[in-house]
Scaffold this motif. Structure first.
Motif, mmCIF file in Angstrom:
data_model
loop_
_atom_site.group_PDB
_atom_site.id
_atom_site.type_symbol
_atom_site.label_atom_id
_atom_site.label_comp_id
_atom_site.label_asym_id
_atom_site.label_seq_id
_atom_site.Cartn_x
_atom_site.Cartn_y
_atom_site.Cartn_z
ATOM 1 N N VAL A 81 0.847 -1.187 0.000
ATOM 2 C CA VAL A 81 0.000 0.000 0.000
ATOM 3 C C VAL A 81 0.886 1.243 0.000
ATOM 4 C CG1 VAL A 81 -1.770 1.289 1.264
ATOM 5 C CG2 VAL A 81 -1.828 -1.217 1.251
ATOM 6 N N ILE A 82 0.606 2.140 -0.924
ATOM 7 C CA ILE A 82 1.291 3.435 -0.990
ATOM 8 C C ILE A 82 0.232 4.487 -0.675
ATOM 9 C CG2 ILE A 82 2.714 4.985 -2.373
ATOM 10 C CD1 ILE A 82 3.897 2.130 -2.186
ATOM 11 N N ASP A 83 0.474 5.300 0.342
ATOM 12 C CA ASP A 83 -0.461 6.357 0.725
ATOM 13 C C ASP A 83 0.027 7.708 0.218
ATOM 14 O OD1 ASP A 83 -2.662 5.149 2.257
ATOM 15 O OD2 ASP A 83 -1.058 4.446 3.564
ATOM 16 N N ASN A 84 -0.827 8.709 0.344
ATOM 17 C CA ASN A 84 -0.544 10.095 -0.077
ATOM 18 C C ASN A 84 -0.367 10.225 -1.581
ATOM 19 O OD1 ASN A 84 -0.358 10.987 2.714
ATOM 20 N ND2 ASN A 84 1.604 9.911 2.744
ATOM 21 N N VAL A 85 -1.042 9.363 -2.349
ATOM 22 C CA VAL A 85 -0.897 9.350 -3.803
ATOM 23 C C VAL A 85 -1.788 10.427 -4.429
ATOM 24 C CG1 VAL A 85 -1.167 7.968 -5.903
ATOM 25 C CG2 VAL A 85 -0.341 6.894 -3.797
ATOM 26 N N LEU A 86 -1.160 11.276 -5.244
ATOM 27 C CA LEU A 86 -1.875 12.352 -5.912
ATOM 28 C C LEU A 86 -2.236 12.001 -7.351
ATOM 29 C CD1 LEU A 86 0.423 15.260 -4.676
ATOM 30 C CD2 LEU A 86 -1.777 14.543 -3.706
ATOM 31 N N LYS A 87 -1.398 11.165 -7.984
ATOM 32 C CA LYS A 87 -1.586 10.854 -9.395
ATOM 33 C C LYS A 87 -0.945 9.504 -9.702
ATOM 34 C CE LYS A 87 -0.529 12.899 -13.904
ATOM 35 N NZ LYS A 87 0.174 14.011 -14.575
ATOM 36 N N VAL A 88 -1.559 8.747 -10.604
ATOM 37 C CA VAL A 88 -1.047 7.438 -11.016
ATOM 38 C C VAL A 88 -0.912 7.422 -12.533
ATOM 39 C CG1 VAL A 88 -1.502 4.947 -11.080
ATOM 40 C CG2 VAL A 88 -2.155 6.277 -9.066
ATOM 41 N N ALA A 89 0.207 6.914 -13.022
ATOM 42 C CA ALA A 89 0.423 6.741 -14.457
ATOM 43 C C ALA A 89 1.109 5.400 -14.675
ATOM 44 C CB ALA A 89 1.278 7.878 -15.011
ATOM 45 N N SER A 90 0.868 4.803 -15.831
ATOM 46 C CA SER A 90 1.526 3.532 -16.140
ATOM 47 C C SER A 90 1.994 3.539 -17.588
ATOM 48 C CB SER A 90 0.579 2.356 -15.893
ATOM 49 O OG SER A 90 -0.527 2.410 -16.775
ATOM 50 N N GLN A 91 2.962 2.665 -17.856
ATOM 51 C CA GLN A 91 3.418 2.467 -19.235
ATOM 52 C C GLN A 91 3.760 1.002 -19.421
ATOM 53 O OE1 GLN A 91 6.952 4.955 -19.501
ATOM 54 N NE2 GLN A 91 8.236 3.132 -19.463
ATOM 55 N N GLY A 92 3.573 0.533 -20.643
ATOM 56 C CA GLY A 92 3.908 -0.843 -20.967
ATOM 57 C C GLY A 92 2.961 -1.869 -20.365
ATOM 58 N N ILE A 93 1.762 -1.429 -19.982
ATOM 59 C CA ILE A 93 0.771 -2.321 -19.371
ATOM 60 C C ILE A 93 -0.540 -2.156 -20.122
ATOM 61 C CG2 ILE A 93 -0.542 -2.866 -17.282
ATOM 62 C CD1 ILE A 93 1.660 -1.477 -15.680
ATOM 63 N N ASP A 94 -1.113 -3.268 -20.583
ATOM 64 C CA ASP A 94 -2.428 -3.228 -21.213
ATOM 65 C C ASP A 94 -3.469 -3.414 -20.112
ATOM 66 O OD1 ASP A 94 -4.773 -3.492 -22.627
ATOM 67 O OD2 ASP A 94 -4.093 -5.181 -23.856
ATOM 68 N N ARG A 95 -3.983 -2.305 -19.598
ATOM 69 C CA ARG A 95 -4.909 -2.367 -18.465
ATOM 70 C C ARG A 95 -6.264 -2.971 -18.839
ATOM 71 N NH1 ARG A 95 -4.647 3.415 -15.978
ATOM 72 N NH2 ARG A 95 -4.402 3.978 -18.146
ATOM 73 N N THR A 96 -6.518 -3.177 -20.135
ATOM 74 C CA THR A 96 -7.775 -3.803 -20.543
ATOM 75 C C THR A 96 -7.676 -5.328 -20.553
ATOM 76 O OG1 THR A 96 -7.215 -3.743 -22.905
ATOM 77 C CG2 THR A 96 -8.361 -1.803 -21.980
ATOM 78 N N ASP A 97 -6.465 -5.872 -20.458
ATOM 79 C CA ASP A 97 -6.252 -7.325 -20.466
ATOM 80 C C ASP A 97 -6.413 -7.852 -19.041
ATOM 81 O OD1 ASP A 97 -5.463 -9.947 -20.670
ATOM 82 O OD2 ASP A 97 -3.506 -9.519 -21.575
ATOM 83 N N THR A 98 -7.618 -8.301 -18.688
ATOM 84 C CA THR A 98 -7.907 -8.731 -17.317
ATOM 85 C C THR A 98 -7.244 -10.057 -16.949
ATOM 86 O OG1 THR A 98 -9.982 -9.756 -18.039
ATOM 87 C CG2 THR A 98 -10.093 -7.477 -17.225
ATOM 88 N N ASP A 99 -6.616 -10.739 -17.923
ATOM 89 C CA ASP A 99 -5.894 -11.982 -17.633
ATOM 90 C C ASP A 99 -4.399 -11.746 -17.425
ATOM 91 O OD1 ASP A 99 -8.193 -13.567 -17.844
ATOM 92 O OD2 ASP A 99 -7.958 -13.737 -20.025
ATOM 93 N N LEU A 121 7.152 1.774 -9.486
ATOM 94 C CA LEU A 121 7.037 0.323 -9.406
ATOM 95 C C LEU A 121 7.511 -0.212 -10.757
ATOM 96 C CD1 LEU A 121 3.450 0.163 -7.877
ATOM 97 C CD2 LEU A 121 5.610 0.113 -6.647
ATOM 98 N N THR A 122 8.698 -0.809 -10.779
ATOM 99 C CA THR A 122 9.269 -1.334 -12.015
ATOM 100 C C THR A 122 8.815 -2.781 -12.177
ATOM 101 O OG1 THR A 122 11.180 0.102 -11.757
ATOM 102 C CG2 THR A 122 11.413 -1.747 -13.288
ATOM 103 N N LEU A 123 8.259 -3.078 -13.354
ATOM 104 C CA LEU A 123 7.707 -4.398 -13.639
ATOM 105 C C LEU A 123 8.550 -5.106 -14.693
ATOM 106 C CD1 LEU A 123 3.993 -3.219 -13.962
ATOM 107 C CD2 LEU A 123 5.109 -4.149 -11.919
ATOM 108 N N ALA A 124 8.505 -6.423 -14.692
ATOM 109 C CA ALA A 124 9.180 -7.197 -15.730
ATOM 110 C C ALA A 124 8.536 -6.870 -17.077
ATOM 111 C CB ALA A 124 9.062 -8.684 -15.429
ATOM 112 N N GLY A 125 9.332 -6.941 -18.140
ATOM 113 C CA GLY A 125 8.797 -6.694 -19.471
ATOM 114 C C GLY A 125 8.654 -5.221 -19.808
ATOM 115 N N ASP A 126 9.438 -4.379 -19.183
ATOM 116 C CA ASP A 126 9.457 -2.941 -19.469
ATOM 117 C C ASP A 126 8.207 -2.191 -19.023
ATOM 118 O OD1 ASP A 126 12.018 -3.083 -20.584
ATOM 119 O OD2 ASP A 126 11.196 -3.639 -22.544
ATOM 120 N N GLY A 127 7.409 -2.757 -18.152
ATOM 121 C CA GLY A 127 6.257 -2.046 -17.619
ATOM 122 C C GLY A 127 6.640 -1.261 -16.378
ATOM 123 N N ALA A 128 5.865 -0.229 -16.091
ATOM 124 C CA ALA A 128 6.126 0.576 -14.903
ATOM 125 C C ALA A 128 4.850 1.287 -14.471
ATOM 126 C CB ALA A 128 7.221 1.589 -15.170
#
Length: 159
Positions: A81-99, A121-128
């Motif tokens: 859990v990260i608190d005090n969050v003002l804004k969230v952005a992502s890259q390299g992630i297909d947020r519509t792919d529920t699987d 938050l650095t993710l495998a496969g160049d996502g963040a």
């Protein structure tokens, strides 16, 4: 005769850690490394200014004892859990792919002005996932009992 503490001296209790500065966050990041989670277990509560992930965390802290006693590697479900969050952005992630299953590699903090900054938050496969925060406040809490890792293997990273 005194001796240094070992992992075996600790209780086999669930983790519940907080990070309020970059050094604390490095510890939390090391324990969350190689956690996997379905994209559906990621939530941003804008009104509460909270971002949360339900992770399947590899139990790095148990690895030495597991190897010594011939036990299979374990995972545990944990809330990051990260608190005090003002804004969230992502890259390299297909947020519509529920699987989609994501793998967390690291959690880091870049300070801004007056205590603000960005949690990455650095993710495998160049996502963040980048979280703009008013102040650094993160927790990692185990919420289930450990279970044998389905792969029966310790995560590895190619060099």
């Amino acid at each position: 005769m005194s001796r240094d503490a070992t992992f075996e001296d600790g209780r086999d209790a669930p983790l519940y850690l907080a990070a309020l500065d970059p050094e604390d966050l490095q510890v939390l990041s090391a324990l969350a490394q190689d956690a996997v989670f379905p994209i559906t277990e990621m939530r941003w509560q804008a009104r509460a200014r909270r971002f949360a992930l339900l992770l399947n965390r590899f139990r790095w802290e148990d690895r030495p004892a597991a190897e010594r006693h011939g036990r299979a590697p374990e995972r545990v479900q944990a809330l990051l859990v990260i608190d005090n969050v003002l804004k969230v952005a992502s890259q390299g992630i297909d947020r519509t792919d529920t699987d989609l299953i994501l793998s967390l590699l690291a959690v880091s903090f870049t300070p801004g002005n007056d205590g603000t900054g960005e949690v990455l938050l650095t993710l495998a496969g160049d996502g963040a996932i980048r979280l703009e925060v008013e102040a650094l406040e993160a927790t990692l809490k185990d919420v289930t009992r450990p279970y044998v890792a389905p792969s029966h293997k310790v995560p590895t990273h190619p060099e």
